[in-house]
Design an enzyme around this catalytic site. Structure first.
Site, PDB file in Angstrom:
ATOM      1  CB  CYS A   1     -10.487 -24.703  67.427  1.00 18.91           C
ATOM      2  SG  CYS A   1     -11.352 -23.353  66.607  1.00 18.91           S
TER       3      CYS A   1
ATOM      4  CG  ASP B   1     -13.765 -24.208  58.919  1.00 17.67           C
ATOM      5  OD1 ASP B   1     -12.594 -24.477  58.599  1.00 17.67           O
ATOM      6  OD2 ASP B   1     -14.721 -24.975  58.709  1.00 17.67           O
TER       7      ASP B   1
ATOM      8  CB  CYS C   1     -11.357 -26.820  64.598  1.00 14.67           C
ATOM      9  SG  CYS C   1     -10.189 -27.855  63.735  1.00 14.67           S
ATOM     10  CG  ASP C   2     -15.879 -26.408  61.853  1.00 18.54           C
ATOM     11  OD1 ASP C   2     -15.896 -26.345  63.099  1.00 18.54           O
ATOM     12  OD2 ASP C   2     -16.528 -25.628  61.135  1.00 18.54           O
ATOM     13  CE  LYS C   3     -14.870 -28.415  56.984  1.00 17.58           C
ATOM     14  NZ  LYS C   3     -15.180 -27.309  57.886  1.00 17.58           N
TER      15      LYS C   3
ATOM     16  CB  CYS D   1     -17.755 -22.129  67.352  1.00 16.49           C
ATOM     17  SG  CYS D   1     -16.497 -21.319  66.333  1.00 16.49           S
TER      18      CYS D   1
ATOM     19  CD  GLU E   1     -18.148 -24.145  56.953  1.00 19.39           C
ATOM     20  OE1 GLU E   1     -18.049 -23.148  57.700  1.00 19.39           O
ATOM     21  OE2 GLU E   1     -17.987 -25.312  57.350  1.00 19.39           O
TER      22      GLU E   1
ATOM     23  CB  SER F   1     -20.872 -21.914  59.253  1.00 21.00           C
ATOM     24  OG  SER F   1     -20.756 -21.983  60.650  1.00 21.00           O
TER      25      SER F   1
END
Length: 560
Positions: A52, A84, A125-127, A197, A449, A475
């Site tokens: 990521c 994640d 990425c996510d966070k 992703c 998640e 997710s």
């Protein structure tokens, strides 16, 4: 020259008495001229744990060139990353949401300790994007963010795929629907290189939010990680920071209530991840803006869903980029008077001015982004639910399911692992409501998640026949009748803690309700009998987090 440009760094490096401080910089090759300029941080979310952010360290060098061209002296530092997709379905996932706070704290620590005059945030990425934006709001010094970009679509037997397909393939394989060779082919080809992703999952949703909030350059969220546009935006982002320092524009000048309304509108119109609800609440908290779940539901009810992207739709972030990215979505919303066009952004211009100047590609786009007059759904992609099971609220991604009403018996599990085992053993039947509790911010701790469980349910062909509710999270790749962020959570005695196998649960997304069909007297009786479980962790980071974290209805921020 703006006399405040070096107000912070002069406290650390200015004057004869700071000669020792300057000596440390000169040991790295900096000159007196370098030190006399504004000294700025380049905060890079980076490690080699996953793809990521793997390219961001290289892009930080381009950002530095942009900073230097604008008259600044850049200093790179890194922030930690939790991938994640790798931590998913394990104890490691308990650290994912925690990492958002660690990222924000890391940026605060480095920037304030060294007196930087501003900073650029690079994050995928996510966070990491929400963590960086929380730091921007908290520190309130000139700063700007650039999202790192999506990976390209993968390929399976000539069809484009994303990591979502691999997760769902696990459930399909457990049911005997696909071969081991097919599963292996998906595993080998789903992620072809650097970037996040591929669908409109959490990372790409938060990429859109960087633009929608006005904290990133227009058009910078959607180019894939490997696209040459990333280099251009990296340079321009570094240069833009120096303009922010020159004019004295700070994040809280940008992050008004109206800016958050804009971001929520883009979220609802795009059908983005439910995690964005948590993250926008947390960024607003750091900015001192009062934002509640009611604001999300109010905006959802007035905002049509106009974007056709995975997991609920057909297309990936790469496809959205080719037709215009976030500016295309925002232009359509602005033309329908659904955005505040007068909100200021990091360009120093308003949302309306940015969109008027941005040149969209002249290509067909209505297969991905429809007109407001012909939406995919008349209301937004996320609905807030309240009721006897969620007095503070819960979320459902209505864009990822065709089912708006489900009534069925509870199948209660006290951890994700218990539920996953039951699904793989085919113990879940049509019409069941899988309940996964003690996975909330405090109870997990860390609010994991449930993608392994939800994907297994979908992979077994039960995605529109079985519902799931949890005080944990989902997710952005989740689809199906999935209700998360149930608050209050089980660990603090919320109603979800009182459920028993066989209780009838009613999910009514049309009317925004989440209820259990039990009289209040029975719920009170069970509440009187309930005792809190002992803490799962008595020392270390997760123990500290569990003591400080707030409800998901408040963004799961750390209360100080």
């Amino acid at each position: 020259m703006n006399p405040d440009k070096k107000k912070r760094s002069n406290l650390i490096y200015g004057g004869y008495e700071k000669a020792p401080n300057r000596a440390f910089l000169k040991a790295m090759g900096l000159t007196d001229d370098d030190i006399a300029k504004p000294i700025v941080g380049v905060a890079v979310a980076w490690n080699e744990a996953g793809p990521c952010n793997i390219h961001l360290l290289g892009l930080s060098n381009i950002v530095k060139e942009g900073v230097r061209s604008g008259g600044g002296t850049p200093r790179v530092f890194t922030a930690p990353v939790v991938i994640d997709g790798i931590a998913m379905g394990s104890e490691g996932m308990k650290y994912s949401l925690v990492s958002r706070e660690i990222v924000a704290n890391t940026v605060e620590l480095v920037v304030n300790a060294h007196g930087y005059d501003g900073f650029v945030a690079l994050a995928g990425c996510d966070k990491t994007p929400p963590g960086m934006m929380m730091a921007m709001a908290r520190l309130n010094i000139p700063s700007i963010i650039m999202y790192g970009g999506t990976t390209l679509p993968g390929n399976f037997k000539g069809k484009p795929i994303t990591i979502q397909d691999v997760y769902e393939a696990v459930g399909a394989y457990s049911k005997g629907k696909i071969t081991a060779e097919d599963l292996r082919l998906m595993e080998d080809n789903a992620i072809p290189g650097p970037g996040t992703c591929g669908g409109l999952y959490t990372a790409n949703t938060m990429g859109l939010m960087t633009e929608a909030l006005g904290l990133a350059l227009p058009g910078s969220a959607s180019p894939p990680a490997v696209d040459s546009a990333r280099v251009k935006y990296a340079y321009e982002t570094g240069k833009a920071l120096m303009n922010l320092i020159e004019i004295g524009l700070k994040p809280r000048d940008i992050l008004t209530f109206e800016a958050f309304e804009n971001a929520i509108t883009v979220l609802m119109a795009s059908g983005g991840s439910t995690n964005a609800v948590l993250h926008l609440l947390a960024i607003a908290y750091e900015a001192g803006v009062k934002l509640t779940l009611d604001d999300f539901d109010r905006i959802s009810q007035r905002t049509p869903e106009i974007v056709n992207m995975k997991p609920g739709g057909e297309y990936a972030m790469y496809d959205l980029h080719r037709v215009g990215g976030a500016p295309l979505i925002m232009k359509k919303l602005l033309e329908a008077d659904l955005l505040h066009g007068d909100v200021i952004t990091v360009t120093g211009k308003t949302v309306k001015q940015n969109l008027e100047e941005y040149k969209l590609p002249n290509v067909p786009h209505e297969h991905i982004v429809r007109p407001i007059s012909n939406p995919f759904n008349p209301t937004g992609g996320i609905r807030i639910l309240k009721g006897s099971l969620a007095p503070e609220g819960a979320v459902i991604k209505v864009s990822a399911t065709k089912v708006r009403y489900h009534k069925g018996p509870a199948r209660v599990f006290n951890s994700e692992e218990e539920a996953f085992k039951a699904v793989l053993e085919e113990k879940i039947q049509e019409n069941d409501v899988v309940v996964i509790r003690y996975e909330g911010p405090k109870g997990g701790p860390g609010m994991r998640e449930m993608l392994a469980v939800t994907s297994a349910i979908v992979g077994q062909g039960l995605g529109e026949k079985v519902a799931l509710i949890t005080d944990g999270r989902f997710s952005g790749a989740t689809r199906g009748i999935m209700v998360g962020h149930v608050a209050p959570e089980a660990a603090v005695g919320g109603p979800i803690a009182l459920l028993r196998d066989g209780d009838t649960i009613i999910i009514d997304a049309n009317n925004g309700r989440l209820d259990v069909d039990l009289p209040q007297e029975e719920l009170k009786k069970r509440a009187d009998e309930w005792t809190p479980p002992p803490p799962k962790y008595k020392s270390g980071l997760l123990a500290q987090y569990a003591r400080l974290v707030s409800s998901s209805s408040l963004g799961a921020v750390l209360l100080t």
